[in-house]
Design a protein around this motif. Structure first.
Motif, PDB file in Angstrom:
ATOM      1  N   UNK A   1      27.891  52.271  27.318  1.00 44.12           N
ATOM      2  CA  UNK A   1      28.059  52.988  26.051  1.00 44.12           C
ATOM      3  C   UNK A   1      29.189  52.403  25.213  1.00 44.12           C
ATOM      4  N   UNK A   2      30.313  52.093  25.853  1.00 42.49           N
ATOM      5  CA  UNK A   2      31.434  51.502  25.118  1.00 42.49           C
ATOM      6  C   UNK A   2      31.049  50.144  24.540  1.00 42.49           C
ATOM      7  N   UNK A   3      30.297  49.356  25.319  1.00 36.73           N
ATOM      8  CA  UNK A   3      29.871  48.037  24.836  1.00 36.73           C
ATOM      9  C   UNK A   3      28.967  48.167  23.622  1.00 36.73           C
ATOM     10  N   UNK A   4      28.048  49.120  23.646  1.00 36.05           N
ATOM     11  CA  UNK A   4      27.124  49.303  22.524  1.00 36.05           C
ATOM     12  C   UNK A   4      27.867  49.734  21.268  1.00 36.05           C
ATOM     13  N   UNK A   5      28.829  50.634  21.419  1.00 33.69           N
ATOM     14  CA  UNK A   5      29.598  51.092  20.260  1.00 33.69           C
ATOM     15  C   UNK A   5      30.463  49.965  19.691  1.00 33.69           C
ATOM     16  N   UNK A   6      31.079  49.173  20.566  1.00 39.02           N
ATOM     17  CA  UNK A   6      31.910  48.070  20.073  1.00 39.02           C
ATOM     18  C   UNK A   6      31.053  47.016  19.384  1.00 39.02           C
ATOM     19  N   UNK A   7      29.864  46.776  19.920  1.00 42.44           N
ATOM     20  CA  UNK A   7      28.952  45.818  19.297  1.00 42.44           C
ATOM     21  C   UNK A   7      28.605  46.256  17.873  1.00 42.44           C
ATOM     22  N   UNK A   8      28.336  47.524  17.675  1.00 45.72           N
ATOM     23  CA  UNK A   8      28.014  48.025  16.333  1.00 45.72           C
ATOM     24  C   UNK A   8      29.217  47.871  15.399  1.00 45.72           C
ATOM     25  N   UNK A   9      30.409  48.072  15.913  1.00 40.49           N
ATOM     26  CA  UNK A   9      31.602  47.862  15.088  1.00 40.49           C
ATOM     27  C   UNK A   9      31.716  46.409  14.640  1.00 40.49           C
ATOM     28  N   UNK A  10      31.304  45.488  15.510  1.00 41.62           N
ATOM     29  CA  UNK A  10      31.375  44.063  15.173  1.00 41.62           C
ATOM     30  C   UNK A  10      30.350  43.707  14.097  1.00 41.62           C
ATOM     31  N   UNK A  11      29.094  44.088  14.297  1.00 41.37           N
ATOM     32  CA  UNK A  11      28.062  43.693  13.341  1.00 41.37           C
ATOM     33  C   UNK A  11      28.217  44.423  12.006  1.00 41.37           C
ATOM     34  N   UNK A  12      28.916  45.556  12.001  1.00 34.08           N
ATOM     35  CA  UNK A  12      29.132  46.299  10.765  1.00 34.08           C
ATOM     36  C   UNK A  12      30.494  45.991  10.130  1.00 34.08           C
ATOM     37  N   UNK A  13      31.182  44.949  10.629  1.00 37.17           N
ATOM     38  CA  UNK A  13      32.448  44.453  10.054  1.00 37.17           C
ATOM     39  C   UNK A  13      33.614  45.430  10.189  1.00 37.17           C
ATOM     40  N   UNK A  14      33.552  46.334  11.135  1.00 41.18           N
ATOM     41  CA  UNK A  14      34.648  47.292  11.288  1.00 41.18           C
ATOM     42  C   UNK A  14      35.622  46.900  12.397  1.00 41.18           C
ATOM     43  N   UNK A  15      35.322  45.866  13.138  1.00 40.82           N
ATOM     44  CA  UNK A  15      36.116  45.523  14.314  1.00 40.82           C
ATOM     45  C   UNK A  15      37.326  44.662  13.933  1.00 40.82           C
ATOM     46  N   UNK A  16      38.411  44.852  14.673  1.00 42.52           N
ATOM     47  CA  UNK A  16      39.640  44.097  14.405  1.00 42.52           C
ATOM     48  C   UNK A  16      39.492  42.610  14.694  1.00 42.52           C
ATOM     49  N   UNK A  17      38.466  42.212  15.437  1.00 42.26           N
ATOM     50  CA  UNK A  17      38.251  40.794  15.734  1.00 42.26           C
ATOM     51  C   UNK A  17      38.038  39.963  14.476  1.00 42.26           C
ATOM     52  N   UNK A  18      37.577  40.587  13.396  1.00 39.03           N
ATOM     53  CA  UNK A  18      37.303  39.846  12.161  1.00 39.03           C
ATOM     54  C   UNK A  18      38.584  39.464  11.424  1.00 39.03           C
ATOM     55  N   UNK A  19      39.709  40.059  11.778  1.00 38.98           N
ATOM     56  CA  UNK A  19      40.963  39.759  11.088  1.00 38.98           C
ATOM     57  C   UNK A  19      41.340  38.288  11.295  1.00 38.98           C
ATOM     58  N   UNK A  20      41.693  37.649  10.206  1.00 40.63           N
ATOM     59  CA  UNK A  20      42.098  36.246  10.265  1.00 40.63           C
ATOM     60  C   UNK A  20      40.969  35.273  10.016  1.00 40.63           C
ATOM     61  N   UNK A  21      39.711  35.763   9.903  1.00 36.95           N
ATOM     62  CA  UNK A  21      38.559  34.901   9.634  1.00 36.95           C
ATOM     63  C   UNK A  21      38.186  35.055   8.162  1.00 36.95           C
ATOM     64  N   UNK A  22      38.059  33.945   7.469  1.00 36.47           N
ATOM     65  CA  UNK A  22      37.781  33.972   6.031  1.00 36.47           C
ATOM     66  C   UNK A  22      36.444  34.658   5.752  1.00 36.47           C
ATOM     67  N   UNK A  23      36.319  35.204   4.535  1.00 42.72           N
ATOM     68  CA  UNK A  23      35.130  35.972   4.175  1.00 42.72           C
ATOM     69  C   UNK A  23      33.853  35.162   4.302  1.00 42.72           C
ATOM     70  N   UNK A  24      33.881  33.908   3.822  1.00 44.82           N
ATOM     71  CA  UNK A  24      32.648  33.115   3.851  1.00 44.82           C
ATOM     72  C   UNK A  24      32.189  32.835   5.287  1.00 44.82           C
ATOM     73  N   UNK A  25      33.153  32.573   6.181  1.00 45.31           N
ATOM     74  CA  UNK A  25      32.779  32.331   7.577  1.00 45.31           C
ATOM     75  C   UNK A  25      32.371  33.623   8.263  1.00 45.31           C
ATOM     76  N   UNK A  26      33.059  34.702   7.919  1.00 42.12           N
ATOM     77  CA  UNK A  26      32.720  35.990   8.527  1.00 42.12           C
ATOM     78  C   UNK A  26      31.291  36.377   8.192  1.00 42.12           C
ATOM     79  N   UNK A  27      30.908  36.233   6.939  1.00 45.36           N
ATOM     80  CA  UNK A  27      29.565  36.648   6.548  1.00 45.36           C
ATOM     81  C   UNK A  27      28.500  35.712   7.115  1.00 45.36           C
TER      82      UNK A  27
END
Length: 465
Positions: A102-128
């Protein structure tokens, strides 16, 4: 253009490294340094037969090759050099989701929906760009969900999910690797090559000297119940149970190839009842097949000045590369002067039966046997010891408690040179590790052009760091 100018501008021959994933990653900087100093290309050849961990779930639900070791090497090759964005991308693609379903599924959704802290430091064009392939993967998973089969995101590597999405989009494993290499900034003179260029799953089996057959890389590497090839005309109860599950595997496939191997232990590995005799590829029904090697692998070997067999599991990381059609014949060419085995510093389940532990000569013999068999029909062939040097010319090794025994005189008689290095022991580890500087120097000396630090200048003695 004069002949002298033409010679100086000609690209030097490259270096090819055969390896698996995690173990050899510790030596990546060594291989990069040697290639950079020799101004030549570095090609890392990686098998695609892994079916353990989160890769097993990708294979079960979506099919395709085992990509975990490819992703691991690509991410390891990211040149950070103080670049904050590359460091963030490296962290992103190395990240694993929680073990809880369950935790893995919720974290995965945070990643694909751009809400996860992992995206910090990655430029917008590369992130998208990255997110588009993750969303494509997510859509493919949603399409395949059935009451009998849902995708388990637990412990999944984000990099593996990205590579799978890119492969599905392009229909090409090599295109997916190229995309990840470009995003990560992997140097142009460094190539990560899948041993087989395929969109399909390729499994391996191991035959032991006592006739035991173990199927699937994960089962070979880690304790498991031996699994023989079933009679396809008389399905077992386990096979029939799997027939009720909708997944990417063909009905009737060997049951051990159709289940999750997400959780397994690398500790307290049990001995095999006998030594491994040979490794072969199988189709989904367990029948032996002889797939050809990736043409780019054969080209890289043919144009190389040195072939290196890196540390790692002998029968599941190195030999799956060597038994592919064309590989052994290309390696054995006299035009390739240096064929270097970096001997493991310890024995594992595949090479360390307590009753008959492997020596350096056993490692060399297994490599020669696999190489010679790649150009033969079904089964392995016996190779006379005097032909071993066609596949291995040098053995680099450590000397200490638990290391494989090296009979220097025995190898020298076969025309194989040995170089002994002094390793280092890390706190909390019970085995020696190669010192990067010493190993770099040793490779440079063997390949040529490096400064020989040994007092007697003899490559058959030791290299002291």
């Amino acid at each position: 253009m004069s002949l002298s100018v033409a010679r100086t501008t000609k690209n030097p021959k490259g270096i090819v490294v055969f390896s698996g994933g995690s173990a050899a990653n510790s030596l990546v900087d060594v291989f990069k340094t040697v290639a950079e100093r020799k101004h030549c290309a570095l090609s890392c050849v990686i098998p695609i037969s892994d079916n353990g961990g989160s890769t097993s779930e990708l294979i079960r639900v979506l099919g395709g090759p085992g990509i975990g070791d490819l992703r691991s090497r690509l991410v390891r090759l990211i040149p950070e050099n103080g670049n904050a964005e590359r460091a963030a991308i490296k962290t992103f693609f190395n990240h694993r989701l929680p073990k809880s379903v369950n935790e893995a599924r919720h974290e995965w959704l945070d990643i694909v929906e751009s809400r996860h802290a992992l995206w910090q430091g990655i430029s917008t064009e590369k992130k998208e760009l990255i997110r588009s392939f993750l969303n494509l993967f997510n859509l493919e998973v949603v399409k395949r969900i059935r009451p009998t089969s849902t995708f388990d995101f637990s412990s999944a590597s984000v990099g593996n999910l990205f590579l799978t999405g890119a492969r599905i989009f392009s229909g090409s494993l090599e295109s997916a690797i190229y995309l990840l290499s470009s995003i990560c900034g992997v140097p142009e003179n460094t190539a990560v090559l899948p041993a087989i260029n395929t969109n399909f799953t390729h499994h391996i089996s191991a035959g032991l000297l006592d006739g035991t057959i173990i199927t699937g890389q994960n089962s070979i590497s880690h304790p498991s119940v031996p699994t023989a090839v079933p009679d396809v005309l008389s399905p077992t109860r386990e096979t029939e149970e799997h027939d009720d599950i909708e997944d990417a595997n063909l009905p009737g496939s060997l049951p051990t190839l159709r289940k999750q191997n997400i959780v397994f232990s690398k500790e307290a590995e049990e001995d095999f009842p006998a030594r491994v005799d040979r490794i072969w590829y199988i189709n989904p029904y367990g029948q032996e097949i002889r797939p050809p090697a990736n043409p780019k692998v054969l080209d890289a070997i043919a144009s190389s000045q040195a072939v290196v067999y890196s540390i790692g599991s002998l029968y599941t990381s190195i030999i799956p590369n060597l038994i592919l059609r064309g590989v052994g014949q290309t390696i054995s060419s006299p035009a390739i002067k240096h064929k270097i085995l970096i001997l493991n510093s310890t024995l594992d389940r595949e090479t360390g039966p307590s009753s008959s532990p492997f020596t350096a000569l056993d490692f060399v013999a297994a490599i020669a046997k696999a190489g010679a068999s790649s150009s033969q029909g079904e089964g392995f062939v016996d190779v006379p010891p005097f032909q071993y040097k066609s596949y291995v010319t040098h053995v680099l090794h450590l000397d200490g408690p638990g290391t494989p025994k090296v009979d220097r005189a025995e190898l020298t008689e076969l025309g194989i040179e040995t170089v002994r290095l002094y390793g280092r022991r890390t706190d909390g580890e019970g085995f020696l590790r190669y010192d990067e500087n010493a190993l770099t120097q040793a490779l440079e000396v063997v390949i040529g052009g490096g400064k020989d630090l040994r007092p007697d200048r003899s490559r058959r003695n030791t290299l002291d760091n």
